[in-house]
Scaffold this motif. Structure first.
Motif, PDB file in Angstrom:
ATOM      1  N   ARG A   1       1.176  -1.167  -0.302  1.00 56.54           N
ATOM      2  CA  ARG A   1       0.313  -0.275   0.256  1.00 56.54           C
ATOM      3  C   ARG A   1       0.976   1.246   0.310  1.00 56.54           C
TER       4      ARG A   1
ATOM      5  N   HIS B   1       2.236   1.844  -3.313  1.00 56.53           N
ATOM      6  CA  HIS B   1       1.167   2.061  -3.710  1.00 56.53           C
ATOM      7  C   HIS B   1       0.679   3.800  -4.074  1.00 56.53           C
ATOM      8  N   LEU B   2       1.066   4.179  -2.890  1.00 48.13           N
ATOM      9  CA  LEU B   2       0.685   5.439  -2.690  1.00 48.13           C
ATOM     10  C   LEU B   2       2.033   6.049  -3.225  1.00 48.13           C
ATOM     11  N   GLN B   3       2.958   5.933  -3.278  1.00 47.44           N
ATOM     12  CA  GLN B   3       4.463   6.478  -3.548  1.00 47.44           C
ATOM     13  C   GLN B   3       3.849   6.480  -5.137  1.00 47.44           C
ATOM     14  N   GLU B   4       3.862   6.012  -6.029  1.00 45.08           N
ATOM     15  CA  GLU B   4       3.676   5.499  -7.172  1.00 45.08           C
ATOM     16  C   GLU B   4       2.791   6.468  -7.892  1.00 45.08           C
ATOM     17  N   LYS B   5       1.307   6.859  -7.042  1.00 39.54           N
ATOM     18  CA  LYS B   5       0.253   8.099  -6.928  1.00 39.54           C
ATOM     19  C   LYS B   5       0.973   9.170  -6.877  1.00 39.54           C
TER      20      LYS B   5
ATOM     21  N   GLU C   1       2.879  10.281  -9.669  1.00 36.18           N
ATOM     22  CA  GLU C   1       1.886  10.730 -10.405  1.00 36.18           C
ATOM     23  C   GLU C   1       1.671  11.797 -10.692  1.00 36.18           C
ATOM     24  N   ALA C   2       1.252  12.557  -9.291  1.00 35.34           N
ATOM     25  CA  ALA C   2       0.473  14.029  -9.686  1.00 35.34           C
ATOM     26  C   ALA C   2       1.827  14.771  -8.699  1.00 35.34           C
TER      27      ALA C   2
ATOM     28  N   LYS D   1       8.570  10.245  -1.741  1.00 37.64           N
ATOM     29  CA  LYS D   1       8.260   9.905  -2.595  1.00 37.64           C
ATOM     30  C   LYS D   1       8.873   8.961  -2.979  1.00 37.64           C
TER      31      LYS D   1
ATOM     32  N   LEU E   1      -6.491  12.228  -3.440  1.00 39.53           N
ATOM     33  CA  LEU E   1      -5.053  11.231  -3.924  1.00 39.53           C
ATOM     34  C   LEU E   1      -5.207  10.454  -2.240  1.00 39.53           C
TER      35      LEU E   1
ATOM     36  N   SER F   1      -8.565   7.944  -2.829  1.00 40.90           N
ATOM     37  CA  SER F   1      -8.046   6.823  -3.610  1.00 40.90           C
ATOM     38  C   SER F   1      -7.223   5.796  -3.788  1.00 40.90           C
ATOM     39  N   ALA F   2      -6.111   6.219  -2.878  1.00 46.66           N
ATOM     40  CA  ALA F   2      -5.090   4.953  -2.639  1.00 46.66           C
ATOM     41  C   ALA F   2      -6.139   4.059  -1.275  1.00 46.66           C
TER      42      ALA F   2
END
Length: 392
Positions: free
Chosen positions: A8, A11-15, A18-19, A51, A153, A156-157
């Motif tokens: 998780r 996954h959050l660091q990918e978001k 992206e942001a 990040k 963000l 959504s995560a």
């Protein structure tokens, strides 16, 4: 962290990337849990996620032993004792060190600004939440950075639960069921609503700590009984000193939290034996709940479970008494923003989403019956995180 446990955060660091975000600064309890697997006691802790790399958790010394060092670098600081400096002096120092270490001049810093409904701290009687002094501090410390609200963000995560998350939610539901089972075997005429509440809450607290690794356990059970109170319980109402009578419907709305993971269940019983009408209505509500749960298939709309439940109740001439949504997202708090299972909902169910499934009917001069379980969207269909119910 074990590989599955870190999914998780990855996954959050990918978001974040992206942001275009360089770091997250979080104080809300549900986000601290999500980043560090530590449920704050007071609401003073700060979780920092760059990040790239591991989270850092700044935590009051009084809570330091509860910090999960497998998930984050845990940094205790003094707070609230005579020896300790002002909290905001400590915050300024700690966050200033973060800014210098990560080189955040000109960076994009994610902060929490948009939530009105938040998960509680363990010390739920007086949670401490970020407000104007905190935002002013962030603006001061990160004066050369851009502060970006990450409410959407983060939501959504948290929407898609990992296998680790689902396993923890399963334990939270098992703890709730320990209390529910005590209620089901004990309820009888002569007991008051508040006495049943205390029985359930005490059972969960007493038997919950240490259960399958649970550390911090909190429970609230609100009980409605009889034709008047259960009919009013289409939303949460407090337990009263009303004494239960023979043949009464008894509804228990249960909120259970284990280390920051939430269970939201509703159980029904009759004080004595159910009569024919009670049995008929209960079993139709159960049929509606099961029909809704079968729609927990990836690709179905948020509306599909609601539509399935309403068809069962409409066909049984009970639809007019079903006045609320069929379910809501949950996991890191009781009511997450998505999914909401209701007429007209347009989202799409995805594997890993979790929602309550709770059709209910509230009939004047009869009473209310609601059956609520927590269900995940599995690869091939519904995955019940709570125990299946049986017809009366």
């Amino acid at each position: 962290m074990a590989e599955n446990d870190s999914l998780r955060v990855q996954h959050l660091q990918e978001k974040m990337r992206e942001a275009g975000l360089d770091v997250l600064i979080c104080r809300l309890p549900e986000n601290v849990v999500y980043l560090t697997e530590t449920w704050p006691h007071h609401g003073i802790s700060v979780a920092v996620l760059p990040k790239e790399g591991r989270p850092t958790l700044f935590i009051p010394e009084v809570e330091a032993e509860w910090g999960n060092r497998d998930w984050a670098e845990v940094v205790p600081f003094g707070w609230a004792l005579l020896k300790d400096q002002d909290l905001y002096v400590s915050y300024r120092q700690l966050l200033g060190e973060v800014s210098s270490k990560l080189g955040l001049g000109g960076a994009k810093v994610g902060v929490e600004r948009g939530l009105e409904i938040v998960g509680a701290t363990y010390r739920h009687a007086e949670p401490i939440l970020p407000a104007a002094p905190w935002w002013e501090l962030l603006r001061e410390v990160f004066a050369d950075a851009e502060l970006v609200d990450v409410t959407d963000l983060m939501q959504s995560a948290k929407l898609i639960k990992t296998e680790y998350d689902l396993a923890r939610l399963k334990v939270a539901n098992e703890l709730a069921e320990i209390g529910a089972n005590e209620f089901l075997k004990t309820v009888e005429p002569g007991m008051s609503e508040v006495a049943i509440s205390a029985l359930i809450e005490g059972t969960i607290r007493a038997r919950g700590a240490g259960y399958k690794g649970a550390r911090l356990v909190w429970a609230e059970a609100e009980v409605a009984s009889g034709p008047v109170n259960t009919a009013k319980a289409n939303l949460l109402i407090p337990s009263t000193d009303r004494v239960i009578e023979e043949g009464d419907l008894v509804m228990v709305e249960m909120a259970t939290v284990m280390d920051g993971y939430y269970s939201d269940l509703t159980f029904m019983a009759v004080a004595g034996e159910p009569n024919d009408r009670q049995r008929e209505v209960h079993n139709k509500v159960l049929e509606a709940q099961q029909a809704a749960s079968r729609q927990f298939v990836p690709g179905n709309s948020y509306e599909a479970p609601d539509r399935a439940a309403r068809k069962v109740l409409d066909d049984a001439q009970l639809g007019e008494y079903f006045v609320h949504v069929t379910g809501h997202g949950l996991g890191f708090r009781f009511h997450e923003s998505t999914p909401f299972l209701m007429p007209g909902a347009t989202g799409t169910l995805v594997e890993g989403m979790v929602s309550s499934v709770e059709p209910g009917v509230y009939i004047p001069d009869f009473g209310g019956i609601r059956i609520e379980d927590d269900v995940a969207v599995g690869k091939d269909g519904p995955v019940f995180l709570s125990m299946s119910r049986k017809p009366w």
